[in-house]
Write a protein that holds these residues in place. Sequence first.
Motif, PDB file in Angstrom:
ATOM      1  N   VAL B  27      -2.017   1.920   1.608  1.00 15.92           N
ATOM      2  CA  VAL B  27      -1.633   3.334   1.604  1.00 15.92           C
ATOM      3  C   VAL B  27      -0.487   3.492   0.614  1.00 15.92           C
ATOM      4  O   VAL B  27       0.196   2.528   0.284  1.00 15.92           O
ATOM      5  CB  VAL B  27      -1.144   3.814   2.996  1.00 15.92           C
ATOM      6  N   ALA B  28      -0.299   4.733   0.155  1.00 14.69           N
ATOM      7  CA  ALA B  28       0.848   5.009  -0.693  1.00 14.69           C
ATOM      8  C   ALA B  28       1.998   5.453   0.202  1.00 14.69           C
ATOM      9  O   ALA B  28       1.776   6.050   1.251  1.00 14.69           O
ATOM     10  CB  ALA B  28       0.507   6.098  -1.700  1.00 14.69           C
ATOM     11  N   GLN B  35       7.340   5.446  -5.720  1.00 13.51           N
ATOM     12  CA  GLN B  35       6.069   5.355  -4.998  1.00 13.51           C
ATOM     13  C   GLN B  35       5.735   3.883  -4.762  1.00 13.51           C
ATOM     14  O   GLN B  35       5.761   3.073  -5.696  1.00 13.51           O
ATOM     15  CB  GLN B  35       4.953   6.013  -5.803  1.00 13.51           C
ATOM     16  N   GLY B  56      -1.242   4.072 -16.078  1.00 10.52           N
ATOM     17  CA  GLY B  56      -0.157   5.023 -15.918  1.00 10.52           C
ATOM     18  C   GLY B  56      -0.342   5.941 -14.718  1.00 10.52           C
ATOM     19  O   GLY B  56       0.382   6.919 -14.573  1.00 10.52           O
ATOM     20  N   ALA B  57      -1.331   5.646 -13.874  1.00  9.35           N
ATOM     21  CA  ALA B  57      -1.569   6.495 -12.700  1.00  9.35           C
ATOM     22  C   ALA B  57      -1.040   5.791 -11.446  1.00  9.35           C
ATOM     23  O   ALA B  57      -1.005   4.562 -11.378  1.00  9.35           O
ATOM     24  CB  ALA B  57      -3.062   6.777 -12.549  1.00  9.35           C
ATOM     25  N   ASN B  58      -0.642   6.589 -10.469  1.00  8.77           N
ATOM     26  CA  ASN B  58      -0.117   6.036  -9.218  1.00  8.77           C
ATOM     27  C   ASN B  58      -1.262   5.745  -8.261  1.00  8.77           C
ATOM     28  O   ASN B  58      -1.577   6.561  -7.401  1.00  8.77           O
ATOM     29  CB  ASN B  58       0.852   7.038  -8.584  1.00  8.77           C
ATOM     30  N   VAL B  59      -1.886   4.601  -8.389  1.00  3.15           N
ATOM     31  CA  VAL B  59      -3.129   4.361  -7.668  1.00  3.15           C
ATOM     32  C   VAL B  59      -3.282   2.964  -7.072  1.00  3.15           C
ATOM     33  O   VAL B  59      -4.302   2.694  -6.427  1.00  3.15           O
ATOM     34  CB  VAL B  59      -4.346   4.586  -8.597  1.00  3.15           C
ATOM     35  N   ARG B  62      -4.834   2.264  -3.764  1.00  5.28           N
ATOM     36  CA  ARG B  62      -6.263   2.488  -3.518  1.00  5.28           C
ATOM     37  C   ARG B  62      -7.123   1.331  -4.035  1.00  5.28           C
ATOM     38  O   ARG B  62      -8.340   1.441  -4.117  1.00  5.28           O
ATOM     39  CB  ARG B  62      -6.709   3.787  -4.184  1.00  5.28           C
ATOM     40  N   LEU B  64      -8.832  -2.605  -4.307  1.00 11.68           N
ATOM     41  CA  LEU B  64      -9.490  -3.521  -3.370  1.00 11.68           C
ATOM     42  C   LEU B  64      -8.657  -4.785  -3.203  1.00 11.68           C
ATOM     43  O   LEU B  64      -8.112  -5.308  -4.171  1.00 11.68           O
ATOM     44  CB  LEU B  64     -10.858  -3.901  -3.914  1.00 11.68           C
ATOM     45  N   ALA B  75      -6.883  -5.396  -6.732  1.00 12.18           N
ATOM     46  CA  ALA B  75      -7.487  -5.077  -8.029  1.00 12.18           C
ATOM     47  C   ALA B  75      -7.245  -3.597  -8.300  1.00 12.18           C
ATOM     48  O   ALA B  75      -7.543  -2.761  -7.455  1.00 12.18           O
ATOM     49  CB  ALA B  75      -8.982  -5.377  -8.003  1.00 12.18           C
ATOM     50  N   PRO B  77      -7.764   0.071  -9.106  1.00  8.78           N
ATOM     51  CA  PRO B  77      -9.020   0.815  -9.032  1.00  8.78           C
ATOM     52  C   PRO B  77      -9.438   1.409 -10.371  1.00  8.78           C
ATOM     53  O   PRO B  77     -10.573   1.815 -10.522  1.00  8.78           O
ATOM     54  CB  PRO B  77      -8.708   1.926  -8.024  1.00  8.78           C
ATOM     55  N   VAL B  78      -8.543   1.424 -11.357  1.00  6.77           N
ATOM     56  CA  VAL B  78      -8.919   2.061 -12.629  1.00  6.77           C
ATOM     57  C   VAL B  78      -9.597   1.060 -13.556  1.00  6.77           C
ATOM     58  O   VAL B  78     -10.781   1.173 -13.841  1.00  6.77           O
ATOM     59  CB  VAL B  78      -7.712   2.724 -13.306  1.00  6.77           C
TER      60      VAL B  78
END
Lengths: 843, 119
Positions: B27-28, B35, B56-59, B62, B64, B75, B77-78
């Motif tokens: 979870v974030a 973040q 550059g995204a806050n991900v 999310r 695996l 890993a 997700p992008v």
Amino acid sequence: MKELQLLIVGNGMVGQRLLEELSRMNHVYKITVFCEESRAAYDRVQLSSYFSGATADELSLVAPGFFEQNNIRFLHGESVQSIDRLHKSVVGTQGTVVEYDALVLATGSYPFVPPVPGHDRTGCHVYRTLDDLDAIRRDAADCRSGVVIGGGLLGLEAAKALTDLGLQTHVVEFAPQLMAVQLDQQGGAILRNKIAALGVRVHTGKSTQKIIDGDQCRHKLVFTDGELEADLILFSAGIRPRDALAREAGLAVGERGGVIVDDNLRTSDPDIYAIGEVALWQNRIFGLVAPGYDMARKLASRLCKQTAEAFTGADMSTKLKLMGVEVGSIGDAHARTPGAKTCVYEDGIKGIYKKLIVSDDGKNLLGALLVGDTSDYDTLLQYMINALPLPEAPSSLILPSSDGKPMLGVDALPATAQICSCNNVSKSGICQAITNGCTTIGSLKKETRAASTCGGCASLVKQVLDAELKRQGIAVNDHICEHFAYTRQGLYHLVRLNKIRSFEQLLEQYGRGLGCEICKPATASIFASCWNDFVLDPKLVGLQDTNDNFLANLQKDGSYSVVPRIPGGEITPQKLEVLAQVAQQYDLYTKITGGQRIDLFGARVDQLPMIWRDLVDAGFESGHAYGKALRTVKSCVGSTWCRYGVQDSVSMAIYVEERYRGLRSPHKLKMAVSGCTRECAEAQSKDVGIIATEKGWNLYVCGNGGMRPRHAELFASDLDDATLIRYIDRFLMFYIATADRLQRTSVWRDNMEGGLAYLQDVIINDSLGLAEELEAQLQSLVDTYACEWKRTIEDPEVLKRFRPFVNDDLPDEQIVYVRERGQKRPARAEEKELSLIEQGAPV
Amino acid sequence: MQLQGIFTNAKWHDICALDDIVAGTGVAARLNGEQLAVFNTGNGIFALGNLDPFSGANVLARGLLGDIAGVLVVASPVYKQHFCLQTGRCLEDPEISVPAYQVRVCEITNRILIRAYTE
Ligand code: SRM
Ligand SMILES: Cc1cc2nc3c(=O)[nH]c(=O)nc-3n(C[C@H](O)[C@H](O)[C@H](O)COP(=O)(O)OP(=O)(O)OC[C@H]3O[C@@H](n4cnc5c(N)ncnc54)[C@H](O)[C@@H]3O)c2cc1C
Ligand code: SF4
Ligand code: FES
């Protein structure tokens, strides 16, 4: 010790290859090169691409800094004028005098211009060097028509160049057919038709008497019977070895030209060698680059006293693409061997002609001719070069591929088999390089040069690589990842047979470690194909791939897209209105997709449930644009509206889309239905394509767009509705059971032993006795389908995952948009920084 | 609730309950304006920065979870690069890493605590 002087005359393709070979070895020479042309060596084989976009730099064969790094004295733009054999020195056209201990003639050849009166008029050209091409280009700028004199291989290539320059092009050939050296009469005729269809006018059996001023054009060719006018003339009447230098120096030359060399490439003077197109070996000149490269390699190792490999001649088989027409000629294509038998396949409609020349006992292939389709070239060449025993019915080798053509496995090739003829690389050479650590095509190319010249052998090289890696146990193992020593198919069967429904159980019984982003999504997909459990179930959610994880497609900025299902592309105005409302309310970028539906981009993860609540309320369902699952079933408008339609394609598309929606598979699945043969839905590019006929439906399978387009193949014809669906059910389930992970149906089909016929046997004739089971499995998936988004928005526990932060409900402020053409788009990095500063947010 | 750490300026911060994170996922979370990505592998809790340096995204939350040759990883997700859950190091490019935080679960309250320096 005094440095030995090595002098090379000519920096063409073969001369340059000699320099490269030497630079790879530990040689003792001080090397000097005379280069007559205005540019150092370039790829003459690809010369014509200069007119279709390639630049001189791209054609160059000399790596930047090559001469300096290898300490080679390079005399640019200077030719050798004469050789003084007594004093072992040469003098150049600019007066440079160089002494030699060993001298190599690599002077190539020149285009022969028949001495007809008028051959030297301005506007007459030849086609050999980049300078020639520059001159042609300059001249062509104010010409409308051009004529190539000579209908051989090079003449046709030159004709292509003239058409590329926008000239109305003619080809004049003295012989009664085109490419008489390589082709027989029938092959020549097919080639002629194909070339004429491209707008080139072909005149065979014409002997040019003289060239004079034209009436409408600049020139007029006068034949024994008739005449022809053109603005530009290009001679391509054969090549002659450039042996003048050798001749004047008193070296032995052939009756019809060429510097005579022995098996060691030595001329009649033991300190002078000749290689490439100027060399005459056993009374033969080799007008191709591969034999020249072979000579360069052998001479280099002789000069370095490494090995003394003799030159043993070369195979002159050729495969080329002339003006988009494929032509191949192998071995004794003219059937000159006594007792030779022939076997011919001709398709006058498609313009395909194939001929095999077989030994009189029918056991060996002596040669072959291919026009219009050279896909069998590699295989046939291997049969010929390696004297492999022919199959019972040799004709099977040239029949169209759907007829169960026997495959020649690379395992059947002997170690000596030549795989790359351009660079003379044998199967054992490749295997040796693999043993030495080359395990990729890239490293193999570098190490062996295989597949680096014409590229024609690339697929064969890859096959040898794969087979050899397997054999040496350097296994590119087919295990799905380090956690499971099984293929995807293996896992699928374990899951299904043992009724496994959780990753933990599968890992415990059959795997090791914790899993990863390869085996987890693969297992999740298998579970879905077998049991259809809810994908966001707590025990499955951690297995889902990026997009399935939140039932939407992740964008580069971390936001998501929303793609509701629009079966068959049919949508009511009311539903369109809902989409518009939702898009406006959440400020979503809106775009019509290539799959006949509407994509709404730029939703934050926390907005997804609200958006979907509105959509589900209006009757929309998930479109599974995020899943390796059925995507869209595209449809044309069909017989309801279209004046040509013969069946109701829209109804069929909607039925099919609703039947297979949500079906998860090894890769995504696309389908389409067209209402008649005009095929407006492009069904022949889909995994499953359905095209209406007067009597029912034709079923096509295994098509693909994307990176490697593949046309779907006709699988069965004139099916009634029920049979059509039954076949598709079986087909899909069989694919799901047997394909690799992320393998589209197209690749699955291409790898299938037995090909389409086998697939038809399994699906239509039920040869494996699986049909009933496959149908039942698919039916159970249809029966258990439920919209994932509907399920999600109804389950508060699941919705928790869509919170932006576990400890804060404020959304991610770092997703920033700017506006373009009236809609939002993700801000670029610079724009983002600016906007964050404005907002006063911590950067 | 904030517990005092060994270093005076580093504190343990309460983030969420253990069962706020489905086993096998992340979870974030926000902490001091940063973040974080907090993961529950099923056998342990880990926390990294949420910003994926490649997109550059806050991900990263999310991504695996799994292991590569025994190293616990997430890993992205992008573009699917792997980051070590313990150190934040990128397995594909050792030059690159994301912040890694110390984590513990309070035995009494079953809440997840993360240690960070406060400004
Ligand atoms: C939206 C759309 C482009 C558009 O604006 O038109 C699109 C967008 C994407 N395509 Fe596509 N493809 C779209 C039609 C196509 C088509 C055309 C078609 O389906 O008629 C093709 C070629 C046909 C085919 O697949 O055979 C196509 C071939 C691909 C491929 C290459 C597949 C291949 O076998 O080579 C990928 C990559 C992959 O799947 O691995 C891909 C992957 C993607 C992804 C999912 C990339 C990703 O993982 O982020 C894109 C994300 C969409 C999103 O964020 O919502 N997309 N993509 C189209 C959605 C259609 C739909 O309504 O579902
Ligand atoms: C348009 C075209 C297409 C072709 N397509 C193919 C093909 O598809 N496949 C294939 O195998 N082959 C093809 N070839 C043939 C191939 O290009 C030749 O076989 C190859 O270039 C021969 O190499 P070489 O070094 O012997 O001669 P060249 O490449 O001709 O080099 C000889 C060089 O020596 C220079 N020279 C000559 N005399 C002197 C002197 N006295 N002093 C200094 N320098 C001198 C010349 O200027 C020239 O640069 C094609 C040729 C052309 C023109
Ligand atoms: S495929 Fe045939 S029926 Fe469908 S729209 Fe085109 S022409 Fe009409
Ligand atoms: S055959 Fe031309 S590169 Fe191998």
